[in-house]
Scaffold this motif. Structure first.
Motif, short mmCIF file in Angstrom:
data_model
loop_
_atom_site.label_atom_id
_atom_site.label_comp_id
_atom_site.label_asym_id
_atom_site.label_seq_id
_atom_site.Cartn_x
_atom_site.Cartn_y
_atom_site.Cartn_z
N ALA A 22 0.83 -1.22 0.00
CA ALA A 22 0.00 0.00 0.00
C ALA A 22 0.86 1.26 0.00
O ALA A 22 0.46 2.30 -0.53
CB ALA A 22 -0.92 0.01 1.22
N THR A 23 2.05 1.17 0.60
CA THR A 23 2.89 2.36 0.75
C THR A 23 3.93 2.49 -0.36
O THR A 23 4.86 3.27 -0.24
CB THR A 23 3.59 2.29 2.11
N LYS A 28 2.29 6.28 4.09
CA LYS A 28 1.44 5.54 5.03
C LYS A 28 0.56 6.49 5.82
O LYS A 28 -0.51 6.11 6.28
CB LYS A 28 2.26 4.65 5.94
N GLU A 29 0.99 7.74 5.94
CA GLU A 29 0.19 8.73 6.67
C GLU A 29 -1.16 8.98 6.01
O GLU A 29 -2.05 9.56 6.61
CB GLU A 29 0.96 10.06 6.79
N MET A 30 -1.31 8.57 4.75
CA MET A 30 -2.59 8.75 4.06
C MET A 30 -3.50 7.52 4.14
O MET A 30 -4.60 7.51 3.60
CB MET A 30 -2.36 9.12 2.60
N LEU A 31 -3.05 6.46 4.80
CA LEU A 31 -3.94 5.29 4.97
C LEU A 31 -5.17 5.74 5.76
O LEU A 31 -5.02 6.44 6.76
CB LEU A 31 -3.23 4.20 5.77
N ARG A 60 9.29 11.07 -0.73
CA ARG A 60 9.09 10.94 -2.18
C ARG A 60 7.71 11.34 -2.65
O ARG A 60 7.53 12.01 -3.64
CB ARG A 60 9.29 9.48 -2.59
N ASP A 61 6.70 10.88 -1.91
CA ASP A 61 5.34 11.00 -2.45
C ASP A 61 4.52 11.98 -1.65
O ASP A 61 3.56 11.63 -0.99
CB ASP A 61 4.69 9.61 -2.45
N LYS A 62 4.92 13.23 -1.73
CA LYS A 62 4.29 14.20 -0.84
C LYS A 62 2.97 14.74 -1.37
O LYS A 62 2.18 15.29 -0.62
CB LYS A 62 5.24 15.36 -0.59
N ALA A 63 2.72 14.54 -2.68
CA ALA A 63 1.57 15.22 -3.29
C ALA A 63 0.26 14.88 -2.59
O ALA A 63 -0.56 15.78 -2.33
CB ALA A 63 1.49 14.84 -4.77
N ALA A 64 0.06 13.63 -2.23
CA ALA A 64 -1.22 13.24 -1.64
C ALA A 64 -1.46 13.99 -0.33
O ALA A 64 -2.58 14.44 -0.06
CB ALA A 64 -1.25 11.73 -1.40
#
Ligand code: UTP
Length: 297
Positions: A22-23, A28-31, A60-64
């Motif tokens: 999932a990550t 993971k903060e967006m789970l 890396r994946d800050k957009a969300a």
């Protein structure tokens, strides 16, 4: 220096390996726990504790994460057009929640290194650090419980909880003296000790209040296991020069960055929900679980 805690830092640049796949491409903060991303729970906790300004350390994946706390024009327009006012208010309130800024940790070099990215943001003020995958379900917000102790003793405070048995080896553990109910003065701390060597059953959990001297301590901390700069090592350095306190939180902590912990938190939060709790409870009762079997259907 004012000892009012107005600022909070959310390190969210870890790799989240315990929750793959999932990550893989989303933090993971967006789970979501039921219907809200983990990080929103702790941002709400911070705001309810008096925090005015937030820095999220992203990877890396800050957009969300950024998009979640930003205005979503398109979605808001559609909700308005369809007359879904409650939904509109819900979505809009997330972007009004607090003053949030972002900085990037270019490499995941450990929690200590992530916190160091907040040096300019903190300036000369004390600041809180919240790890969003540690969800604390508490009547009085966990951070507020800690801020009260910080203001009383004017020294850094970390959150602790009792962990039974061998599970203590998965945590940082404190050696401490209880100076008033649920408040401890820390003598020492150790990261992930063997069960037999743990100095107590008090584990460090993901809430901290630091003073700006933590940054000099991080600078002096050499990388530990896995080449990561551990915040526990930096705290141990500081401990030599100044008092450090721990608060045993009144509430229930969930490790939502771990699959089992996440499932348990999901069930408990869903059961508490007014809109879902009854039906979900009825469903769970219908399962007639047999401890020996995995369900196949
Ligand atoms: P964890 O120890 O939970 O690590 O980090 P992780 O990488 O996020 O997850 P696993 O263990 O691989 O599944 C504790 C907190 O510190 C942040 C994480 O985002 C998490 O909130 N962190 C960790 C950083 O921001 N940067 C790092 O380099 C390491």
């Amino acid at each position: 220096m004012s000892n009012k805690v107005r600022k909070a830092v959310f390190p969210a640049a870890g790799l989240g390996t315990r929750f793959l796949p999932a990550t893989k491409s989303s933090p993971k903060e967006m789970l979501p726990l039921v219907d809200k991303p983990l990080i929103q729970y702790s941002v709400e906790e911070a705001v309810a504790s008096g925090i005015e300004s937030i820095l999220i350390i992203t990877g890396r994946d800050k957009a969300a994460i950024e998009n979640h706390f930003d205005i979503s024009f398109e979605l808001e327009e559609v909700l308005k057009e369809k007359g879904k006012i409650e939904m509109f208010d819900l979505v809009r309130s997330i972007s009004d929640i607090a003053q949030i800024s972002y900085t990037r940790q270019k490499q995941a070099l450990g929690l200590g290194h992530a916190i160091y990215q907040a040096k300019d943001f903190a300036g000369s003020e004390p600041f809180a650090v919240l790890l969003a995958d540690d969800i604390v379900d508490a009547e009085k917000p966990a951070l507020l419980q800690m801020i009260e102790v910080f203001e009383k003793y004017d020294a850094p405070v970390i959150a602790t909880m009792q962990v039974e048995g061998e599970a203590i080896s998965r945590f940082g553990v404190i050696d401490a003296e209880e100076i008033e109910p649920n408040v401890f003065r820390i003598r020492d701390m150790v990261e992930k000790p063997a069960f037999a060597e743990a100095p107590s059953d008090l584990a460090i959990i993901g809430r901290y209040i630091f003073t700006p001297d933590i940054f000099a301590a991080i600078e002096q901390t050499s990388p530990g296991s896995g080449g990561e700069i551990q915040i526990t090592d930096a705290m141990r350095l500081l401990l030599k020069d100044r008092p450090f306190y721990a608060v045993k939180l009144d509430g229930k902590r969930h490790d939502a960055g771990d699959k089992l912990g996440f499932l348990i938190a999901t069930v408990e939060f869903a059961l508490k929900r007014e809109d879902l709790g009854y039906d979900f409870r009825e469903y769970l009762k219908s399962l007639k679980l047999d401890s020996q079997q995995t369900m196949h259907n």
